[in-house]
Design a protein around this motif. Sequence first.
Motif, PDB file in Angstrom:
ATOM      1  N   ASP A 176      31.120  -1.734  41.370  1.00 46.96           N
ATOM      2  CA  ASP A 176      30.119  -2.161  40.400  1.00 46.96           C
ATOM      3  C   ASP A 176      30.728  -1.960  39.013  1.00 46.96           C
ATOM      4  O   ASP A 176      30.987  -0.817  38.613  1.00 46.96           O
ATOM      5  N   PRO A 177      30.994  -3.037  38.246  1.00 44.55           N
ATOM      6  CA  PRO A 177      31.646  -2.886  36.950  1.00 44.55           C
ATOM      7  C   PRO A 177      30.797  -2.131  35.931  1.00 44.55           C
ATOM      8  O   PRO A 177      31.286  -1.721  34.889  1.00 44.55           O
ATOM      9  N   HIS A 178      29.546  -1.901  36.248  1.00 42.51           N
ATOM     10  CA  HIS A 178      28.639  -1.196  35.320  1.00 42.51           C
ATOM     11  C   HIS A 178      28.606   0.315  35.570  1.00 42.51           C
ATOM     12  O   HIS A 178      27.948   1.046  34.845  1.00 42.51           O
ATOM     13  N   VAL A 179      29.308   0.744  36.630  1.00 40.28           N
ATOM     14  CA  VAL A 179      29.357   2.167  36.970  1.00 40.28           C
ATOM     15  C   VAL A 179      30.728   2.704  36.571  1.00 40.28           C
ATOM     16  O   VAL A 179      31.746   2.198  37.026  1.00 40.28           O
ATOM     17  N   VAL A 180      30.743   3.734  35.726  1.00 38.60           N
ATOM     18  CA  VAL A 180      32.001   4.336  35.302  1.00 38.60           C
ATOM     19  C   VAL A 180      32.455   5.325  36.368  1.00 38.60           C
ATOM     20  O   VAL A 180      31.698   6.200  36.778  1.00 38.60           O
TER      21      VAL A 180
END
Length: 183
Positions: A176-180
């Motif tokens: 998920d590109p929104h999860v660091v």
Amino acid sequence: MAEQEFEIGGINHLALVCSDMRRTVDFYSGVLGMPLIKTVELPDGTGQHFFFDCGGGNALAFFWFPGAPAKVPGVTHPGAMPGFGDIASAVASMNHVALQIPLDKFHEYRKKLKAKGVQVGVVLYHDDSPSTIATELHPGVYVGSLYFFDPDGILLEFAAWTRALTPEDVRHEPADPHVVVQA
């Protein structure tokens, strides 16, 4: 078995951009032995589009556009070969082209490329270890690789599957590109 919506039979061609079509022909036909199978002059002097046979009914094609923007390592293509630096490139860039070879030809082909003055890496074997790379072939290896650059810095790979892939080889969820992720 469900009917496929699209009957995709492989890659027809991959189109890249070069800075010098003569040098590209010399490298892909002269060094790699890929026959030039089609040439196109684009209308109104806007460039050329040449196709090379890369086996199995597949082609590798190149555009040459006069005045095309310059390459930018790390954006348009990787700045290094795997194992020698950062291999990241920008979204929508072409990271590398892998050409199928026989598994037993890696070391022979590496010597041939070096003899032709091509910058080549070492033979690598990709596995499921934490580093994802082994220097020796073992049962956990799924593909062998030899990386090298063309004259424009396009990262190429000679690759060979070492075993049949199975459903067990698909075991990771897409990131998920929104999860660091913390390292």
